[in-house]
Design a protein around this motif. Structure first.
Motif, mmCIF file in Angstrom:
data_model
loop_
_atom_site.group_PDB
_atom_site.id
_atom_site.type_symbol
_atom_site.label_atom_id
_atom_site.label_comp_id
_atom_site.label_asym_id
_atom_site.label_seq_id
_atom_site.Cartn_x
_atom_site.Cartn_y
_atom_site.Cartn_z
ATOM 1 N N VAL A 80 0.986 -1.324 0.183
ATOM 2 C CA VAL A 80 -0.015 -0.103 0.001
ATOM 3 C C VAL A 80 0.814 1.226 -0.144
ATOM 4 O O VAL A 80 1.785 1.240 1.068
ATOM 5 C CB VAL A 80 -0.997 -0.070 1.209
ATOM 6 C CG1 VAL A 80 -1.904 1.240 1.204
ATOM 7 C CG2 VAL A 80 -1.971 -1.157 1.320
ATOM 8 N N SER A 81 0.589 2.172 -0.926
ATOM 9 C CA SER A 81 1.397 3.518 -1.006
ATOM 10 C C SER A 81 0.606 4.492 -0.578
ATOM 11 O O SER A 81 -0.794 4.741 -1.171
ATOM 12 C CB SER A 81 1.803 3.837 -2.304
ATOM 13 O OG SER A 81 2.853 2.814 -2.709
ATOM 14 N N VAL A 82 0.760 5.559 0.311
ATOM 15 C CA VAL A 82 -0.009 6.734 0.724
ATOM 16 C C VAL A 82 0.817 7.952 0.353
ATOM 17 O O VAL A 82 2.148 7.907 0.127
ATOM 18 C CB VAL A 82 -0.238 6.520 2.311
ATOM 19 C CG1 VAL A 82 -1.085 5.482 2.307
ATOM 20 C CG2 VAL A 82 0.622 6.765 2.953
ATOM 21 N N SER A 89 5.774 8.420 -2.417
ATOM 22 C CA SER A 89 4.857 7.926 -1.439
ATOM 23 C C SER A 89 5.497 7.258 -0.416
ATOM 24 O O SER A 89 6.655 7.033 -0.222
ATOM 25 C CB SER A 89 4.061 6.902 -2.413
ATOM 26 O OG SER A 89 4.764 5.840 -2.683
ATOM 27 N N ASN A 110 5.378 4.040 1.545
ATOM 28 C CA ASN A 110 5.101 2.615 1.421
ATOM 29 C C ASN A 110 4.787 1.767 2.554
ATOM 30 O O ASN A 110 6.017 1.720 3.576
ATOM 31 C CB ASN A 110 5.928 2.007 0.376
ATOM 32 C CG ASN A 110 6.157 3.025 -0.908
ATOM 33 O OD1 ASN A 110 5.257 3.398 -1.298
ATOM 34 N ND2 ASN A 110 7.507 2.849 -1.408
ATOM 35 N N TYR A 141 -8.494 -0.653 0.080
ATOM 36 C CA TYR A 141 -8.978 0.623 -0.671
ATOM 37 C C TYR A 141 -10.045 1.275 -0.116
ATOM 38 O O TYR A 141 -9.958 2.557 0.115
ATOM 39 C CB TYR A 141 -8.967 0.403 -2.097
ATOM 40 C CG TYR A 141 -9.524 1.644 -3.113
ATOM 41 C CD1 TYR A 141 -8.560 2.269 -3.571
ATOM 42 C CD2 TYR A 141 -10.540 1.721 -3.272
ATOM 43 C CE1 TYR A 141 -8.724 3.365 -4.277
ATOM 44 C CE2 TYR A 141 -11.029 2.813 -4.322
ATOM 45 C CZ TYR A 141 -10.050 3.658 -4.654
ATOM 46 O OH TYR A 141 -10.495 4.725 -5.304
ATOM 47 N N LYS A 186 -5.084 9.490 1.115
ATOM 48 C CA LYS A 186 -4.795 9.825 -0.238
ATOM 49 C C LYS A 186 -3.881 8.638 -0.870
ATOM 50 O O LYS A 186 -2.895 8.296 -0.002
ATOM 51 C CB LYS A 186 -4.121 11.042 -0.598
ATOM 52 C CG LYS A 186 -5.057 12.398 -0.281
ATOM 53 C CD LYS A 186 -6.204 12.406 -1.231
ATOM 54 C CE LYS A 186 -7.223 13.445 -0.655
ATOM 55 N NZ LYS A 186 -8.556 13.324 -0.795
ATOM 56 N N ILE A 187 -4.060 8.002 -2.027
ATOM 57 C CA ILE A 187 -3.332 6.983 -2.634
ATOM 58 C C ILE A 187 -2.400 8.044 -3.655
ATOM 59 O O ILE A 187 -3.282 8.521 -4.605
ATOM 60 C CB ILE A 187 -3.964 6.076 -3.496
ATOM 61 C CG1 ILE A 187 -4.879 5.203 -2.236
ATOM 62 C CG2 ILE A 187 -2.803 5.321 -4.238
ATOM 63 C CD1 ILE A 187 -5.823 4.116 -2.858
ATOM 64 N N TYR A 230 -0.019 9.208 -7.074
ATOM 65 C CA TYR A 230 0.316 8.863 -8.209
ATOM 66 C C TYR A 230 1.691 9.708 -8.548
ATOM 67 O O TYR A 230 1.980 10.702 -8.049
ATOM 68 C CB TYR A 230 -0.614 9.025 -9.232
ATOM 69 C CG TYR A 230 -1.367 10.444 -9.470
ATOM 70 C CD1 TYR A 230 -0.676 11.576 -10.142
ATOM 71 C CD2 TYR A 230 -2.289 10.862 -8.425
ATOM 72 C CE1 TYR A 230 -1.093 12.930 -10.244
ATOM 73 C CE2 TYR A 230 -3.015 12.056 -8.634
ATOM 74 C CZ TYR A 230 -2.361 13.027 -9.391
ATOM 75 O OH TYR A 230 -2.910 14.418 -9.231
#
Length: 172
Positions: free
Chosen positions: A82-84, A124, A126, A151, A160-161, A163
């Motif tokens: 999971v990345s935030v 991000s 991780n 998710y 927030k994820i 990009y």
């Protein structure tokens, strides 16, 4: 003759050592995952997850690294990455991910699921979620369910994820 003898001796080795048995879910060194259907004297048949039969010569199989998901028991660990976005409190992320994981009936209680802050990435933060399930044959479906749950829970908690973004400076 050499290959045939290697396969026969490999078959005897597999039968004597029993690194896997019929109906065990295994992963071959080459990456294929499947259920052992038959262990013969010259070859072993493995039914892949794509419902194909692999016929692997025992001489090759005896010298290959094989992961047996059925031993010592069928319990297996799954991982979800999971990345935030930067700026999110790691404690909040860990709490949301842990709660989401523990709330699923498909996840076993012991060993206890846990979340690790894995690294600071380029764009991000991780994390990795580790959880155990009862049967390796369900790993892909349960990982899908867990990822979806994570998710949705992150969205509810306004995490927030990110990009990837790039900033380009143009000189005149």
């Amino acid at each position: 003759v050499k290959d045939s003898l290697a396969n026969i001796f490999g078959g005897v080795s597999l039968i004597m050592d029993q690194p896997f048995l019929v109906n065990d879910l295994i992963k071959l060194d080459s990456g294929e995952i499947g259920v052992v259907q038959k262990i013969g004297m010259r070859s072993t048949n493995i039914k892949t997850l794509a419902n194909e039969i692999l016929n692997v010569p025992n001489g090759v199989l005896a010298n290959m690294k094989v992961t047996n998901y059925a031993k010592p028991d069928k319990k297996i660990r799954i991982e979800v990455e999971v990345s935030v976005a930067y700026g999110t409190k790691p404690e909040k992320v860990k709490k949301v991910l842990t709660k989401a994981t523990k709330s699923m009936k498909e996840i076993v209680k012991k060993p206890v699921p846990y979340v690790r802050f894995d690294k600071l990435g380029e764009f991000s933060m991780n994390f990795k979620v580790y959880a155990y399930i009862r049967d390796p044959e369900d790993m892909f479906e349960i990982k899908n369910l867990l990822t979806t749950k994570i998710y949705n829970d992150m969205e509810k908690n306004k995490i927030k994820i990110p990009y990837p973004t790039r900033t380009i400076h143009i000189k005149r």
